[in-house]
Design an enzyme around this catalytic site. Structure first.
Site, PDB file in Angstrom:
ATOM      1  N   ASP A 186      -5.203   8.626  11.250  1.00  0.00           N
ATOM      2  CA  ASP A 186      -3.851   8.164  11.559  1.00  0.00           C
ATOM      3  C   ASP A 186      -3.324   8.694  12.877  1.00  0.00           C
ATOM      4  O   ASP A 186      -3.569   9.829  13.261  1.00  0.00           O
ATOM      5  CB  ASP A 186      -2.895   8.565  10.431  1.00  0.00           C
ATOM      6  N   GLU A 189       0.847  -1.184   0.000  1.00  0.00           N
ATOM      7  CA  GLU A 189       0.000   0.000   0.000  1.00  0.00           C
ATOM      8  C   GLU A 189       0.878   1.226   0.000  1.00  0.00           C
ATOM      9  O   GLU A 189       1.639   1.462   0.931  1.00  0.00           O
ATOM     10  CB  GLU A 189      -0.895   0.015   1.231  1.00  0.00           C
TER      11      GLU A 189
END
Ligand SMILES: Cc1ncc(COP(=O)(O)O)c(C=O)c1O
Lengths: 256, 393
Positions: free
Chosen positions: A56, A45
């Protein structure tokens, strides 16, 4: 057949690695991808950095910030990746927040991905409902798999809906958290992994968030098809050279 | 055509809920319940009782005689500065804490810029005896020190946001991350008409009490519910949304929205989203925002912490795009001057956010018979140090 679907048919547990494009250095992208494949990683990814990565934790926030300071953009990433299929054959997925893709133009972005040989996208803040009604046909026209997330809080009904819209794998977020927040799994996770594995979904599941080493990889893949490591790999990149990825990857794959 | 929200959660092209799956259950729970719960008679009764007895509503609609003489028009000030905690923000936090309680939540989080929303949230949490965590940019913690102290006295934990420009945008990111990590017991009290649907609509409904009162008060004072103009400053846009709400579809009433130009829209140090922004997604909402060509959100600047935000609520993006509202960008210096002037002419020291709205009278001319209502969104106590530094008081 799309590389993702083909990979998922292999009779093994899959290791997928996330890294942020443009980190630690702006020109590291291609080398990191090539070295990950050489180490035996099954899927990658490639993170397209965003200024406000809501889902995140601190590690990926920092790598994103550094990557943007280094000058990473969508256009530059595409430029770096233009010949990637001459040297790399494992599935490549771009993971990024929706706003940069929207600014690039969703169709133009998909077109570019196809030209390069990108196999799929993960866009955490593009909900399945909006994807389904507005963008699905565009993605399909360019042969791109869009990967959706589920969490321990996702209802069975919604999981079945996501499964019906998906064609590839389901990204199973291990716990209610941002990336890199928790490490290790408790009973809640094990129960959740087991529950999902008995739902008879048509798409295999790959677990992400909270996987950092061989132990957590093995726990996660007891019930799932594979697992994704992100923050722990970014930390490795901070402390080691991009030539030395084996010391991180091989122990997880039992290859040392 | 209606300027209010449609059943899908959009104002024209703007709105929606562009959220990671981790937030879906939280947002869905709210979406399913907010109209149901807030329309229950017991909710309405408790909400209005608290607005009356605790907040001090209705807030006066004050005819500003000397200011009106100066600009040769009829200026009314909607005195949200007189609310308990000193700004309009408390209208929303009262509503959301009652909702959170009915949803069984035991922990509250919030973001704050100027600290007014943080204080209003800490206040209602103290009132209800609920744990409260407020995220605030490190830069804002420094420039709004009195509000930080107030939140602490009220029992809230103030957590500095240290990413990005360390202002309101970053505090919002941190609050959303907290919510992702605490999805079950926590309610996020968003402080403006921003964020994923249903927040913009929910907050607008709680603030709508402002325009409801303006209607009654104008009818009494002027014999008509309709002013010629409504003016409000826009950070995320909650005091503006409250001011406009019951007039949105009444085009006899002109709407003026005031943004912070910072040091000037062309200086690179500005928060004038309409001038500098274009369509995109910020904090889960499709709206207008300041961003690079590559879709990275840019760092805004304004002397006023409450207007220092690179986006705007989707209602306002639609009011701009449709031309329903006129947007005016006011610079730091113009705002500071207007704040000083109101103090001298009317004996009211406004918040610096509000001073931006008051500065409109220097740039736009109104007719003598025009009735102009300005939302005096907050009082200037929290900004005293900034006024002292600016005017060398
Ligand atoms: C007094 C005052 N006015 C206006 C604002 C801007 O917020 P909004 O646009 O949501 O009304 C703030 C925000 O902190 C404020 O404290």
């Amino acid at each position: 057949m799309n590389r993702i679907n083909k990979k998922l048919q292999e009779d093994k547990k899959l290791l997928s690695i996330y890294f942020t494009a443009g980190f630690p250095h702006i020109d590291d992208t291609v080398t990191i991808i090539q070295n990950l494949e050489k180490s035996g990683v099954d899927m990658i990814e490639i993170g397209l950095p965003f200024s406000d990565p809501l889902a995140d934790g601190p590690t990926i926030q920092d790598s994103s910030k550094k990557a943007l300071q280094n000058g990473m953009t969508s256009e530059l990433l595409f430029e770096q990746l233009k010949d990637i299929r001459n040297t790399v054959s494992i599935p490549l997925i771009i993971m990024g927040y929706f706003n940069p893709i929207l600014q690039y133009g969703v169709e133009a972005f998909c077109k570019k991905c196809k030209a390069i040989g990108i196999d799929g996208l993960i866009i955490p803040d593009l909900p399945v409902d909006i994807y389904h009604s507005e963008y699905k046909s565009t993605f399909e026209n360019y042969g791109l798999k869009n990967i959706f997330l589920i969490t321990p809080q996702t209802s069975d009904e919604r999981i079945h809906y996501i499964d019906s819209v998906s064609d590839g794998f389901i990204y199973m977020v291990s716990s209610a958290s941002t990336t890199g927040a928790k490490s290790g799994f408790g009973n809640i996770q094990t129960d959740y992994f087991e529950r999902i594995s008995t739902m008879n979904l048509k798409n295999p599941q790959i677990v992400g968030f909270g996987i950092s080493n061989k132990d957590t990889f093995n726990q996660a893949t007891k019930f799932a098809k594979g697992a994704i490591i992100g923050s722990a790999f970014i930390k490795h990149l901070k402390e080691n050279t991009i030539e030395d990825l084996n010391s991180f990857i091989l122990p997880i794959l039992n290859k040392h | 055509m209606s300027y209010n929200i449609n059943e899908k959660g959009y104002y024209g092209d703007f709105g929606g809920a562009y959220i990671p799956e981790m937030l879906y259950p939280n947002i869905e729970e709210l979406r399913e319940n907010y109209l149901k719960i807030t329309s229950e008679p017991s909710f309405q009764e408790e909400f209005h009782q608290l607005l009356k007895d605790y907040v001090g509503r209705p807030s006066p609609l004050y005819f500003a005689k000397r200011l009106s003489e100066k600009y040769n028009t009829k200026i009314y000030l909607k005195r949200e500065d007189l609310n308990h905690t000193g700004a309009h923000k408390v209208n929303n936090t009262i509503g959301q804490i009652l909702l959170a309680k009915r949803l069984g939540k035991t922990r509250i989080i919030a973001e704050t810029g100027a600290g007014q929303h943080g204080v209003a949230t800490a206040t209602v949490c103290a009132l209800m005896g609920i744990e409260c965590v407020v995220y605030m940019g490190e830069v804002d913690i420094a420039r709004q020190a009195p509000n930080v102290a107030r939140m602490k006295m009220l029992g809230a934990k103030v957590v500095p946001a240290i990413s990005g420009s360390r202002t309101l945008k970053d505090a919002t990111n941190e609050a959303m991350r907290d919510w992702i990590n605490n999805p079950v017991d926590t309610h996020y009290i968003v402080g403006s008409v921003v964020g994923p649907h249903p927040y913009p609509d929910m907050v607008a409904r709680f603030q709508a009490v402002v325009s409801k009162e303006i209607k009654n008060q104008l009818l009494e004072k002027e014999g008509s519910e309709d002013p010629n103009y409504l003016i409000a400053c826009v950070g995320g846009g909650s005091n503006a949304a409250g001011t406009y709400y019951h007039y949105l579809d009444n085009e006899n009433v002109k709407i003026i929205a005031v943004e912070a130009a910072g040091k000037g829209v062309e200086t690179g140090e500005s928060a004038a989203t309409m001038v500098l922004g274009n369509e995109g997604i910020i904090h889960g909402s499709k709206t207008l925002l300041m961003q690079t060509k590559d879709g990275q959100i840019t760092e805004p600047y304004s002397i006023s912490a409450g207007l220092d935000y690179p986006g705007v609520g989707p209602m306002h993006a639609n009011l701009y795009k449709t031309g329903r509202a006129e947007f005016i960008a006011i610079k730091d210096d113009e705002a500071m001057k207007a704040g000083m002037q109101l103090s001298k002419l009317e004996g009211i020291i406004p918040a610096i956010e509000t001073s931006h709205a008051l500065a409109v009278f220097e740039t736009k001319k109104f007719k003598p018979e025009d009735i102009v209502v300005v939302n005096l969104s907050g009082r200037g106590d929290k900004d005293l140090q900034n006024y002292i530094d600016y005017f060398k008081l």
